[in-house]
Write a protein that holds these residues in place. Structure first.
Motif, mmCIF file in Angstrom:
data_model
loop_
_atom_site.group_PDB
_atom_site.id
_atom_site.type_symbol
_atom_site.label_atom_id
_atom_site.label_comp_id
_atom_site.label_asym_id
_atom_site.label_seq_id
_atom_site.Cartn_x
_atom_site.Cartn_y
_atom_site.Cartn_z
ATOM 1 N N HIS A 27 30.740 -7.587 3.615
ATOM 2 C CA HIS A 27 29.539 -8.040 2.962
ATOM 3 C C HIS A 27 28.663 -6.979 2.496
ATOM 4 N N SER A 28 29.168 -5.971 1.823
ATOM 5 C CA SER A 28 28.685 -4.851 1.308
ATOM 6 C C SER A 28 29.200 -4.177 -0.051
ATOM 7 N N GLU A 29 28.504 -3.502 -0.575
ATOM 8 C CA GLU A 29 28.736 -2.876 -1.931
ATOM 9 C C GLU A 29 28.416 -1.277 -2.234
ATOM 10 N N GLU A 30 29.155 -0.623 -2.790
ATOM 11 C CA GLU A 30 29.113 0.833 -2.885
ATOM 12 C C GLU A 30 29.132 1.018 -4.139
ATOM 13 N N CYS A 31 27.843 1.816 -4.788
ATOM 14 C CA CYS A 31 27.916 1.822 -6.218
ATOM 15 C C CYS A 31 27.729 3.426 -6.438
ATOM 16 N N PHE A 32 28.224 3.960 -7.614
ATOM 17 C CA PHE A 32 28.083 5.346 -8.053
ATOM 18 C C PHE A 32 27.726 5.674 -9.416
ATOM 19 N N PHE A 33 27.054 6.595 -9.935
ATOM 20 C CA PHE A 33 26.549 6.823 -11.265
ATOM 21 C C PHE A 33 26.852 7.996 -11.782
ATOM 22 N N ILE A 56 39.764 -5.592 -3.323
ATOM 23 C CA ILE A 56 38.279 -5.146 -3.650
ATOM 24 C C ILE A 56 37.946 -5.446 -5.034
ATOM 25 N N ASP A 57 36.577 -6.129 -5.112
ATOM 26 C CA ASP A 57 35.867 -6.388 -6.242
ATOM 27 C C ASP A 57 35.258 -4.930 -6.883
ATOM 28 N N VAL A 58 35.620 -4.862 -8.498
ATOM 29 C CA VAL A 58 35.245 -3.657 -8.946
ATOM 30 C C VAL A 58 34.390 -4.323 -10.338
ATOM 31 N N LYS A 59 33.383 -3.341 -10.480
ATOM 32 C CA LYS A 59 32.357 -3.602 -11.664
ATOM 33 C C LYS A 59 31.998 -2.306 -12.216
ATOM 34 N N ILE A 60 31.850 -2.150 -13.743
ATOM 35 C CA ILE A 60 31.427 -1.248 -14.285
ATOM 36 C C ILE A 60 30.242 -1.483 -15.359
ATOM 37 N N LEU A 61 29.119 -0.979 -15.389
ATOM 38 C CA LEU A 61 27.898 -1.350 -16.017
ATOM 39 C C LEU A 61 27.518 -0.153 -16.817
ATOM 40 N N ASP A 62 27.099 -0.525 -17.951
ATOM 41 C CA ASP A 62 26.597 0.284 -19.014
ATOM 42 C C ASP A 62 25.125 0.803 -18.849
ATOM 43 N N GLU A 72 37.961 -9.161 -9.881
ATOM 44 C CA GLU A 72 37.910 -9.541 -8.621
ATOM 45 C C GLU A 72 39.353 -9.455 -7.573
ATOM 46 N N ARG A 73 39.193 -9.076 -6.317
ATOM 47 C CA ARG A 73 40.319 -8.830 -5.472
ATOM 48 C C ARG A 73 41.470 -8.124 -6.011
ATOM 49 N N ASN A 95 32.635 -5.368 -1.164
ATOM 50 C CA ASN A 95 33.606 -6.151 -0.355
ATOM 51 C C ASN A 95 32.717 -7.485 0.290
ATOM 52 N N GLN A 96 32.121 -7.993 -0.715
ATOM 53 C CA GLN A 96 31.185 -9.166 -0.449
ATOM 54 C C GLN A 96 32.128 -10.379 0.198
ATOM 55 N N MET A 97 33.266 -10.641 -0.219
ATOM 56 C CA MET A 97 34.199 -11.605 0.043
ATOM 57 C C MET A 97 34.901 -11.339 1.451
ATOM 58 N N SER A 98 34.703 -10.329 2.104
ATOM 59 C CA SER A 98 35.082 -10.217 3.448
ATOM 60 C C SER A 98 34.186 -10.393 4.598
ATOM 61 N N THR A 99 34.466 -11.267 5.399
ATOM 62 C CA THR A 99 33.571 -11.660 6.564
ATOM 63 C C THR A 99 33.406 -10.583 7.539
#
Length: 198
Positions: A27-33, A56-62, A72-73, A95-99
């Motif tokens: 239920h958490s998310e780790e972000c790097f910049f 794991i879910d991965v996301k890249i933002l501008d 996703e996954r 890792n929001q989808m993991s209980t």
């Protein structure tokens, strides 16, 4: 002078491409910049090494918060792009989808040199470009080796777990077979004892 230039370029490229291991709790998310200039080449390489189904879910933002890449996954992946504008780019592992299972993720963000605005200087510039290309290639080889080491460890763990289950199943089958044999012998012995009394 050339030796110093080679060493400086090598340190500059290697300093921008470290490999990290992080734990992403349930239920958490780790972000790097990373702050980069426009036109800089960037590449995210990641591998989920432990936890759950290794996803794991991965996301890249501008810099404007727009999504450049979202997966996703995913258990592993590599995504490269050029920075379309200067600013801070964000990459997050969720890792929001993991209980209840935390995930361990290996990743590195390769950041190239920003585009050069200096005028070309003949042979000196060619040598510098060749050194940068060679350093980038060596860094890529290093990252592939780290990636393959993690994959080897994952597959070794899967093989060991499968082997343990096969051994446990074989022991269980042997115990059931011995128990049934003893039970049948006991039942037949009782059956003939009852017949003899009659």
């Amino acid at each position: 002078m050339h030796v110093f230039l080679v060493f400086a370029v090598f340190l500059g490229v290697v300093a921008h491409s470290n490999c990290y291991f992080i734990t992403v709790d349930a239920h958490s998310e780790e972000c790097f910049f990373d702050r980069v200039e426009q036109g800089t080449k960037m590449g995210l390489l990641f591998e989920t090494s432990e936890g759950g189904f290794l996803d794991i879910d991965v996301k890249i933002l501008d810099p404007d918060g727009e999504t450049i890449y979202q997966g996703e996954r995913e258990s592993s992946g590599k995504y490269t792009f050029s920075a379309h504008k200067a600013g801070t780019y964000t990459y997050c592992f969720s890792n929001q989808m993991s209980t209840m299972t935390p995930k361990i993720v290996m990743f590195n963000m390769e950041i190239g040199e920003p585009p050069s605005t200096k005028p070309e200087d003949g042979d000196h510039n060619k040598l510098e470009v060749m050194i940068k290309d060679l350093t980038t290639a060596l860094t890529g080889v290093k990252h592939e080796q780290e990636y393959m080491t993690v994959r080897d460890r994952i597959h070794h763990g899967i093989n060991e777990a499968t082997n343990s289950r096969v051994v446990l199943w074989s022991v269980f089958e042997a115990i059931v077979l011995i128990t049934m044999t003893i039970g049948q012998v006991y039942y037949l012995k009782r059956f003939f004892e009852v017949r003899r009394v009659i």
